[in-house]
Design an enzyme around this catalytic site. Structure first.
Site, mmCIF file in Angstrom:
data_model
loop_
_atom_site.group_PDB
_atom_site.id
_atom_site.type_symbol
_atom_site.label_atom_id
_atom_site.label_comp_id
_atom_site.label_asym_id
_atom_site.label_seq_id
_atom_site.Cartn_x
_atom_site.Cartn_y
_atom_site.Cartn_z
ATOM 1 N N GLU A 107 0.844 -1.186 0.000
ATOM 2 C CA GLU A 107 0.000 0.000 0.000
ATOM 3 C C GLU A 107 0.882 1.240 0.000
ATOM 4 O O GLU A 107 1.942 1.269 0.634
ATOM 5 C CB GLU A 107 -0.909 -0.014 1.230
ATOM 6 C CG GLU A 107 -2.102 0.919 1.151
ATOM 7 C CD GLU A 107 -3.126 0.623 2.252
ATOM 8 O OE1 GLU A 107 -3.819 -0.416 2.179
ATOM 9 O OE2 GLU A 107 -3.220 1.436 3.190
ATOM 10 N N ASP A 109 0.216 5.271 0.712
ATOM 11 C CA ASP A 109 -0.855 6.089 1.297
ATOM 12 C C ASP A 109 -0.535 7.569 1.390
ATOM 13 O O ASP A 109 0.520 7.959 1.899
ATOM 14 C CB ASP A 109 -1.144 5.649 2.750
ATOM 15 C CG ASP A 109 -1.660 4.229 2.867
ATOM 16 O OD1 ASP A 109 -2.109 3.666 1.867
ATOM 17 O OD2 ASP A 109 -1.607 3.692 3.986
ATOM 18 N N GLU A 111 -2.697 10.341 3.520
ATOM 19 C CA GLU A 111 -3.827 10.517 4.432
ATOM 20 C C GLU A 111 -3.825 11.964 4.931
ATOM 21 O O GLU A 111 -2.844 12.425 5.517
ATOM 22 C CB GLU A 111 -3.743 9.551 5.615
ATOM 23 C CG GLU A 111 -3.972 8.104 5.217
ATOM 24 C CD GLU A 111 -3.855 7.149 6.388
ATOM 25 O OE1 GLU A 111 -4.724 6.270 6.513
ATOM 26 O OE2 GLU A 111 -2.898 7.291 7.176
ATOM 27 N N ASN A 126 2.330 6.874 4.336
ATOM 28 C CA ASN A 126 2.709 5.582 4.897
ATOM 29 C C ASN A 126 2.916 4.596 3.754
ATOM 30 O O ASN A 126 2.386 4.785 2.649
ATOM 31 C CB ASN A 126 1.624 5.073 5.854
ATOM 32 C CG ASN A 126 2.123 3.987 6.799
ATOM 33 O OD1 ASN A 126 3.294 3.620 6.796
ATOM 34 N ND2 ASN A 126 1.222 3.449 7.603
ATOM 35 N N TRP A 201 -8.241 8.936 16.432
ATOM 36 C CA TRP A 201 -6.781 9.078 16.338
ATOM 37 C C TRP A 201 -6.292 10.249 15.484
ATOM 38 O O TRP A 201 -5.184 10.743 15.682
ATOM 39 C CB TRP A 201 -6.160 7.803 15.767
ATOM 40 C CG TRP A 201 -6.516 7.561 14.320
ATOM 41 C CD1 TRP A 201 -7.631 6.945 13.847
ATOM 42 C CD2 TRP A 201 -5.767 7.959 13.156
ATOM 43 N NE1 TRP A 201 -7.630 6.930 12.471
ATOM 44 C CE2 TRP A 201 -6.498 7.535 12.026
ATOM 45 C CE3 TRP A 201 -4.554 8.614 12.976
ATOM 46 C CZ2 TRP A 201 -6.061 7.762 10.718
ATOM 47 C CZ3 TRP A 201 -4.109 8.843 11.673
ATOM 48 C CH2 TRP A 201 -4.861 8.405 10.565
ATOM 49 N N ARG A 281 9.855 4.769 19.955
ATOM 50 C CA ARG A 281 8.850 3.857 19.394
ATOM 51 C C ARG A 281 9.462 2.512 19.037
ATOM 52 O O ARG A 281 8.877 1.470 19.288
ATOM 53 C CB ARG A 281 8.220 4.500 18.160
ATOM 54 C CG ARG A 281 7.238 3.613 17.415
ATOM 55 C CD ARG A 281 6.772 4.309 16.156
ATOM 56 N NE ARG A 281 5.826 3.512 15.398
ATOM 57 C CZ ARG A 281 5.330 3.881 14.211
ATOM 58 N NH1 ARG A 281 5.685 5.038 13.682
ATOM 59 N NH2 ARG A 281 4.483 3.098 13.577
#
Length: 295
Positions: A107, A109, A111, A126, A201, A281
């Site tokens: 994919e 992306d 957004e 992404n 989110w 992260r």
């Protein structure tokens, strides 16, 4: 924005038009949304002009909406002019993306994350490769994307994926498959546009919810171009560097020197999140591509 940046962006647009000279024969779209796309979600929230040249999606308390390309593609360049949801759009998400729809999907992306009135729009990009993502980057757009249409593009070939805004490269994901980094290169993908409720989110981590009294929320599309290899079951045809597959030629294997300047400008002045800088992260074990060159 100061005069230097204004002039710089004007130069970007002027020069960019010469960087993607291509064969008309390779353009597979008609410019008519009714002919090239089908509605995948909530037809009564999709509005198309009489001539098929423009289309809008609506989000309200009843539903969001979406549409997808009739064809699937393996490599190419795709442009779409979009005008984003105006006003208080907090909690809304407009997704413009390529997806293979497989369990181990690939994919690519865009957004667009809605905002509280007066705050800048966030563009999140992404990449999924072989079913894995966690490759988010975010920038603030340097203009108000709700006032007019702007062109959002993807160049996808065997060498790299380049995300562009008005032909300015904002992100590059190189093919480092030879170094063990997954890269979308085998699965054909369809092009999709969806508008939906992401208020758990999307805006300030879900703190700002959709205010339905400000709706309905409308995003608009026009002047798209799909210049890509239509999937017909054999990847060999799409991987060849033929006249029609101009995007696979060596000259498009990396950013040009001018494009690199634009890219660095975006990263310096407009980037607000890069997964490759998020040591917390990834517990100080950043993905492998983070230590490899982007061009």
């Amino acid at each position: 924005m100061n005069n230097f940046h204004t002039a710089f962006i004007f130069l970007v647009g002027f020069v960019s038009s010469s960087l993607f000279q291509n064969s008309v024969a390779s353009i597979v779209s008609t410019g008519d949304f009714n002919k090239d796309f089908f509605v995948i979600w909530s037809p009564n929230h999709v509005n198309t002009s009489a001539d098929g040249k423009s289309r809008s999606l609506k989000l309200d308390q009843e539903s969001g909406a979406g549409f997808a390309s009739n064809q699937m593609f393996l490599f190419g360049k795709i442009d779409m002019q979009i005008k984003l949801v105006p006003g208080h759009s907090a909690g809304t998400v407009l997704a413009y993306y390529l997806s293979s729809d497989q369990p181990n999907r690939d994919e690519i992306d865009f957004e667009f994350l809605g905002n509280v009135s007066g705050q800048p729009y966030i563009l999140q990009t992404n990449i999924f490769a072989n079913g894995f993502d966690n490759r988010e980057e975010r920038i603030y757009l340097w203009f108000d994307p709700t006032k007019d249409f702007h062109t959002y593009s993807v160049l996808w070939n065997l060498h790299q994926i380049v995300f562009m805004v008005d032909m300015i490269p904002i992100r590059v994901y190189r093919n480092h498959a030879d170094k063990g980094v997954a890269f979308p290169r085998w699965q054909p993908m369809s092009l999709k546009m969806t508008l939906w409720n992401g208020d758990n989110w999307a805006t300030r981590g879900g703190k700002d919810k959709i205010d339905w009294t400000k709706g309905p929320f409308i995003a608009s599309f026009r002047n798209y171009k799909i210049d890509a290899c239509v999937w017909k079951g054999n990847p060999r045809f799409c991987r060849a560097a033929t006249t029609n597959n101009w995007w696979n030629h060596y000259s498009f294997s990396s950013l040009t020197s001018i494009q690199r300047r634009w890219f660095k400008w975006v990263r310096k002045y407009h980037m607000i999140y890069d997964y490759c800088q998020d040591n917390q992260r990834f517990q100080n074990n950043l993905p492998r591509e983070c230590s490899l060159p982007k061009y």
